[in-house]
Write an enzyme that holds these catalytic residues in place. Structure first.
Site, PDB file in Angstrom:
ATOM      1  CE  LYS A  90      -5.955 -12.565  -8.232  1.00  0.00           C
ATOM      2  NZ  LYS A  90      -5.589 -13.815  -8.884  1.00  0.00           N
ATOM      3  CG  HIS A 146       2.961  -0.427 -16.270  1.00  0.00           C
ATOM      4  ND1 HIS A 146       2.554  -1.719 -16.011  1.00  0.00           N
ATOM      5  CD2 HIS A 146       4.042  -0.514 -17.082  1.00  0.00           C
ATOM      6  CE1 HIS A 146       3.374  -2.553 -16.648  1.00  0.00           C
ATOM      7  NE2 HIS A 146       4.275  -1.842 -17.302  1.00  0.00           N
ATOM      8  CG  ASN A 189      -2.599   0.330 -13.238  1.00  0.00           C
ATOM      9  OD1 ASN A 189      -2.501   0.040 -12.054  1.00  0.00           O
ATOM     10  ND2 ASN A 189      -1.844  -0.235 -14.174  1.00  0.00           N
ATOM     11  N   GLY A 205       0.800  -1.235   0.000  1.00  0.00           N
ATOM     12  CA  GLY A 205       0.000   0.000   0.000  1.00  0.00           C
ATOM     13  C   GLY A 205       0.823   1.270   0.000  1.00  0.00           C
ATOM     14  CB  SER A 206       4.333   2.107  -0.939  1.00  0.00           C
ATOM     15  OG  SER A 206       4.434   1.775  -2.299  1.00  0.00           O
ATOM     16  CG  ASN A 207       1.870   3.913  -5.709  1.00  0.00           C
ATOM     17  OD1 ASN A 207       2.368   5.019  -5.876  1.00  0.00           O
ATOM     18  ND2 ASN A 207       2.314   2.834  -6.333  1.00  0.00           N
ATOM     19  CD  GLU A 257       5.044   2.686  -9.132  1.00  0.00           C
ATOM     20  OE1 GLU A 257       4.384   2.421  -8.101  1.00  0.00           O
ATOM     21  OE2 GLU A 257       5.530   1.793  -9.849  1.00  0.00           O
ATOM     22  CG  ASP A 283      -0.185  -2.562 -18.401  1.00  0.00           C
ATOM     23  OD1 ASP A 283      -0.753  -2.064 -17.417  1.00  0.00           O
ATOM     24  OD2 ASP A 283       0.554  -3.551 -18.336  1.00  0.00           O
TER      25      ASP A 283
END
Length: 198
Positions: free
Chosen positions: A95, A113, A111, A14-16, A183, A154
Site C-alpha cells: 500500500k 524494490h 523501501n 515477511g521474508s525480508n 534483497e 519508487d
C-alpha cells in the site's frame, strides 16, 4: 550507538522481515531492533512471524477506517509514535503510505524494490509485474534497490543496489528467486548505512 527502533511494514510472507530480524539477532546488524511490525493484511505471514518472535504487531487497513486515508494515517502515526519508532522499513508493503506518515518521517522511511531503479518502478510495479517487465524489455541485468521513500512511487534517493544477470531461460519466477536473495542480503546492509546517518 543508541538503539534505533525499527518498524517493519509488510503485506505478505515477511521474508525480508525475517532477513532483517535475523541479521539483528545474529549480530551482523547492530544498533537496531525491530520494535513493531505493521501489516495491511490480517493473514500476513509477517504478523505470524512477529507473534512467534514476541515482536509487537498491528493490523492496519483503510477498510478498518471506512476507506478514510486520513484517519488511517493518523492512527498509523499514533502507533509509530507510541512505539517510539526511529526508522520505518517497508518490506513488501503493498500500500502507498499516507502522506501524513511520509511527512512525519523525512528520510526515515526506506523501501526495497525488486529491480534496478529508476528502471521498472512506479505505480503497479511490484512482484511478478516487475519481473515480467524486465523480461519484456530484454534487459541483460536486473537486481534489487533499497531507496528512501517520498510521496511518489519508487522515486526516492537510492541507498544501495545489487545486480544479477538475466539469462535466456529466466522466467518471472526464477528472477523473483534471484532478486529475493539479493534483497535479503542488501536490506540489512542498507539499514546499517541509514542508521549510521541518523
Amino acid at each position: 550507538m543508541e538503539n534505533i527502533r525499527i518498524a517493519v511494514l509488510a503485506s505478505g510472507k515477511g521474508s525480508n522481515l525475517k532477513a532483517i530480524h535475523t541479521a539483528i539477532v545474529e549480530g551482523s546488524l547492530t544498533g537496531a531492533s525491530v520494535a513493531l511490525v505493521i501489516s495491511n493484511n490480517s493473514t500476513a505471514g509477517a504478523l505470524e512471524y512477529a507473534k512467534r518472535h514476541d515482536i509487537p504487531s498491528l493490523h492496519f487497513s483503510a477498510f478498518k477506517f471506512g476507506g478514510d486515508e486520513q484517519l488511517l494515517g493518523q492512527a498509523m502515526l499514533e502507533a509509530l509514535r507510541d512505539a517510539k519508532i526511529d526508522l520505518i522499513v517497508l518490506a513488501g508493503y503493498m500500500k502507498k503510505l499516507p502522506d501524513t506518515v511520509v511527512e512525519a518521517y523525512p528520510r526515515r522511511i526506506i523501501n526495497v524494490h525488486p529491480a534496478l531503479l529508476p528502471k521498472h518502478g512506479g505505480a503497479g510495479m511490484y512482484g511478478a509485474n516487475v519481473h515480467n517487465a524486465v523480461l519484456a524489455a530484454g534487459d541483460a541485468i536486473t537486481g534489487a534497490t533499497v531507496h528512501y521513500v517520498d510521496k511518489e512511487y519508487d522515486t526516492g534517493d537510492v541507498i544501495l543496489q545489487e545486480s544479477c544477470d538475466v539469462t535466456p531461460d529466466d522466467t518471472a519466477e526464477t528472477l523473483a528467486k534471484k532478486v529475493r536473495a539479493i534483497e535479503h542480503r542488501i536490506y540489512p546492509l542498507a539499514i546499517a548505512v541509514v542508521i549510521n546517518d541518523l
